[in-house]
Design a protein around this motif. Sequence first.
Motif, PDB file in Angstrom:
ATOM      1  N   LEU A   1      38.044  22.336  47.720  1.00 34.08           N
ATOM      2  CA  LEU A   1      37.754  23.570  48.438  1.00 34.08           C
ATOM      3  C   LEU A   1      38.734  23.763  49.582  1.00 34.08           C
ATOM      4  CD1 LEU A   1      33.909  23.022  48.585  1.00 34.08           C
ATOM      5  CD2 LEU A   1      35.113  24.635  47.118  1.00 34.08           C
ATOM      6  N   PRO A   2      38.893  25.002  50.079  1.00 39.13           N
ATOM      7  CA  PRO A   2      38.259  26.243  49.597  1.00 39.13           C
ATOM      8  C   PRO A   2      38.990  26.819  48.389  1.00 39.13           C
ATOM      9  CG  PRO A   2      39.654  26.739  51.461  1.00 39.13           C
ATOM     10  CD  PRO A   2      39.712  25.240  51.289  1.00 39.13           C
ATOM     11  N   ARG A   3      38.325  27.739  47.711  1.00 39.72           N
ATOM     12  CA  ARG A   3      38.913  28.439  46.573  1.00 39.72           C
ATOM     13  C   ARG A   3      38.879  29.935  46.883  1.00 39.72           C
ATOM     14  NH1 ARG A   3      35.161  24.751  43.806  1.00 39.72           N
ATOM     15  NH2 ARG A   3      36.368  22.930  43.138  1.00 39.72           N
ATOM     16  N   PRO A   4      39.918  30.455  47.534  1.00 37.80           N
ATOM     17  CA  PRO A   4      39.901  31.856  47.965  1.00 37.80           C
ATOM     18  C   PRO A   4      39.780  32.845  46.814  1.00 37.80           C
ATOM     19  CG  PRO A   4      42.106  30.895  48.209  1.00 37.80           C
ATOM     20  CD  PRO A   4      41.173  29.764  47.925  1.00 37.80           C
ATOM     21  N   GLU A   5      40.202  32.443  45.595  1.00 36.24           N
ATOM     22  CA  GLU A   5      40.059  33.333  44.435  1.00 36.24           C
ATOM     23  C   GLU A   5      38.591  33.709  44.217  1.00 36.24           C
ATOM     24  OE1 GLU A   5      42.985  29.966  43.217  1.00 36.24           O
ATOM     25  OE2 GLU A   5      41.090  30.169  44.313  1.00 36.24           O
TER      26      GLU A   5
ATOM     27  N   ASP B   1      36.858  34.416  48.857  1.00 34.20           N
ATOM     28  CA  ASP B   1      37.372  35.586  49.577  1.00 34.20           C
ATOM     29  C   ASP B   1      37.300  36.858  48.725  1.00 34.20           C
ATOM     30  OD1 ASP B   1      37.911  33.745  51.520  1.00 34.20           O
ATOM     31  OD2 ASP B   1      40.092  33.822  51.324  1.00 34.20           O
ATOM     32  N   LEU B   2      37.784  36.775  47.495  1.00 32.33           N
ATOM     33  CA  LEU B   2      37.895  37.980  46.676  1.00 32.33           C
ATOM     34  C   LEU B   2      36.551  38.442  46.128  1.00 32.33           C
ATOM     35  CD1 LEU B   2      41.170  37.140  44.718  1.00 32.33           C
ATOM     36  CD2 LEU B   2      40.908  38.744  46.608  1.00 32.33           C
ATOM     37  N   LEU B   3      35.671  37.488  45.804  1.00 34.27           N
ATOM     38  CA  LEU B   3      34.387  37.845  45.184  1.00 34.27           C
ATOM     39  C   LEU B   3      33.200  37.705  46.130  1.00 34.27           C
ATOM     40  CD1 LEU B   3      34.893  36.103  41.705  1.00 34.27           C
ATOM     41  CD2 LEU B   3      35.386  38.479  42.336  1.00 34.27           C
TER      42      LEU B   3
ATOM     43  N   ASP C   1      44.257  39.267  40.011  1.00 32.02           N
ATOM     44  CA  ASP C   1      44.122  40.080  38.806  1.00 32.02           C
ATOM     45  C   ASP C   1      42.734  39.938  38.193  1.00 32.02           C
ATOM     46  OD1 ASP C   1      46.684  41.030  39.027  1.00 32.02           O
ATOM     47  OD2 ASP C   1      47.545  39.636  37.561  1.00 32.02           O
ATOM     48  N   ALA C   2      42.222  38.714  38.202  1.00 33.02           N
ATOM     49  CA  ALA C   2      40.882  38.485  37.660  1.00 33.02           C
ATOM     50  C   ALA C   2      39.839  39.230  38.480  1.00 33.02           C
ATOM     51  CB  ALA C   2      40.574  36.998  37.638  1.00 33.02           C
ATOM     52  N   ALA C   3      39.928  39.147  39.794  1.00 28.51           N
ATOM     53  CA  ALA C   3      38.955  39.821  40.659  1.00 28.51           C
ATOM     54  C   ALA C   3      38.991  41.326  40.458  1.00 28.51           C
ATOM     55  CB  ALA C   3      39.226  39.462  42.121  1.00 28.51           C
TER      56      ALA C   3
ATOM     57  N   GLY D   1      33.122  40.818  48.166  1.00 31.78           N
ATOM     58  CA  GLY D   1      34.306  40.182  48.709  1.00 31.78           C
ATOM     59  C   GLY D   1      35.365  41.225  48.978  1.00 31.78           C
ATOM     60  N   SER D   2      36.558  40.767  49.273  1.00 34.63           N
ATOM     61  CA  SER D   2      37.625  41.715  49.594  1.00 34.63           C
ATOM     62  C   SER D   2      38.009  42.563  48.388  1.00 34.63           C
ATOM     63  CB  SER D   2      38.852  40.968  50.118  1.00 34.63           C
ATOM     64  OG  SER D   2      39.337  40.054  49.153  1.00 34.63           O
TER      65      SER D   2
END
Length: 353
Positions: free
Chosen positions: A37-41, A44-46, A247-249, A329-330
């Motif tokens: 951790l952390p995993r911003p993908e 943060d994004l979700l 891209d996934a988010a 998330g963002s």
Amino acid sequence: MSVIIYRYNTSPYSAKIENVLLFKNILYEQVNVANVLPRPEITDLLGLTHRRIPILAIGNDIYCDTSARASFPPSQNYGTIFPNKKHGGGGDTGLIKAFVFQWVDETLFPLGVGLVPWASIPPAFPQRSRIQAMVAQRGNFPQLAIQPFGSPALHLQSAHPANPQQSLLEEQLSDGRDWLFETQTPSLADISVHFLLVWIKHRIPGSETVLDANTIPKLLEWLARMTDCIEQLKQKQPAIPELSGSDAAAQIVAAAFEPYTVVGFNEREAERLGLKVGDEVSVSRNDDTGASAFEFTSPMVEGWSAHKFGTVGKLVALNREEFVIETTGSAGLVRCHFPRIGFATRLVSELKK
């Protein structure tokens, strides 16, 4: 239908959910994340502070535990992990789920984890302290949990507590059946035991003293048969596309989500739990004690550490099997599904007191 797995290479449960999708003949894309951790993908994004991998996104719906996504999506267009019995009759769906959630995940897996020589794992690894505590509590063999790689003390594995548990599987297979629940094809039970034994076999030094052909011949024959079945399916599978986190988010946020009515809102269950639709709640595993591993703040509750709150969001659906909350998330809004078994939800207003 967009299906995306967030995973990393050495995660045993990533292998499990990949095999679930393989048997269900569901194509997917993947995001490779760090094993620390952390995993911003994700966070943060979700806006999702659930710290375990893998997580699975189907459209805009994110499933945060392998038990929450074991039988999703229910469609006749896909394969099944709950096949009918070999000699007629429907599959033992409820019994298979109980076998997986309560015995494989809660009993057998901790014993397998107890084989890991945690003294050689860096203290910064986020799950080290939590897993060592789990092993000591459930497995009661701390002498194994502290051995370095290559230690002569690994001969102690011959007396490992997993051995009596494996004997139960050997007994189940003793009548010559192909699969654990005598189904026409492998079920979730087979997938769930297979990923753990493969992980032990390939990742744990000295594993041959636990996977001993002299004591569990039927189980090892089943393991080879199951591995061959998986490899045959993989040969038919196209290459798995890899996505960046951003891209996934963007793809998840833009996707359609299932109607709220699919899960529904069970007012009686909600009342029993002291909840109502629209409440700001925290959802976390009952045994998630690794507070020091997750100190960054939740995007939903400014100034409060995420480990204290679990994953925070608005409660939008609830039935006897799962909780569903909305997080932002963002990248935008998503809906997160958690199983009822093994997880608890609490009002954030109560946690702040």
